[in-house]
Design a protein around this motif. Structure first.
Motif, PDB file in Angstrom:
ATOM      1  N   GLU A  28       3.990  44.539  -9.857  1.00  0.00           N
ATOM      2  CA  GLU A  28       4.918  44.390  -8.732  1.00  0.00           C
ATOM      3  C   GLU A  28       5.106  42.911  -8.387  1.00  0.00           C
ATOM      4  OE1 GLU A  28       5.747  46.470  -4.411  1.00  0.00           O
ATOM      5  OE2 GLU A  28       3.736  46.541  -5.253  1.00  0.00           O
ATOM      6  N   GLN A  29       4.028  42.129  -8.429  1.00  0.00           N
ATOM      7  CA  GLN A  29       4.133  40.690  -8.199  1.00  0.00           C
ATOM      8  C   GLN A  29       5.043  40.051  -9.234  1.00  0.00           C
ATOM      9  OE1 GLN A  29       0.440  38.513  -7.844  1.00  0.00           O
ATOM     10  NE2 GLN A  29      -0.514  40.179  -6.707  1.00  0.00           N
ATOM     11  N   LEU A  53       2.945  42.048  -0.193  1.00  0.00           N
ATOM     12  CA  LEU A  53       2.702  43.326  -0.851  1.00  0.00           C
ATOM     13  C   LEU A  53       1.444  43.953  -0.280  1.00  0.00           C
ATOM     14  CD1 LEU A  53       3.378  42.226  -4.525  1.00  0.00           C
ATOM     15  CD2 LEU A  53       4.980  43.232  -2.905  1.00  0.00           C
TER      16      LEU A  53
END
Length: 67
Positions: A28-29, A53
């Motif tokens: 996701e990063q 996040l």
């Protein structure tokens, strides 16, 4: 020649830690980082952007059973 071990180092051989780390969401990063880079290049965005996040707990052996 025999090297002396410290007491904590010697005890580590008998202890297998099962720590419960938190996942930082590397994929996701990476998605956010690539999207931000493309946006900066294609749309000339100059101002910084902050993305937060939510980490996820990876349950392993160091978490107690629910009461």
């Amino acid at each position: 020649m025999l090297l002396a071990q410290s007491a904590p180092a010697a005890l580590c051989r008998f202890f297998a830690a099962r720590a419960s780390p938190s996942s930082q969401g590397a994929r996701e990063q990476a998605r956010y980082a690539v999207a931000a880079a493309v946006e900066r290049l294609d749309q000339d965005r100059a101002e910084p952007r902050e993305v937060v996040l939510t980490p996820q707990l990876v349950v392993r052996g160091s978490i107690a059973e629910p009461r």
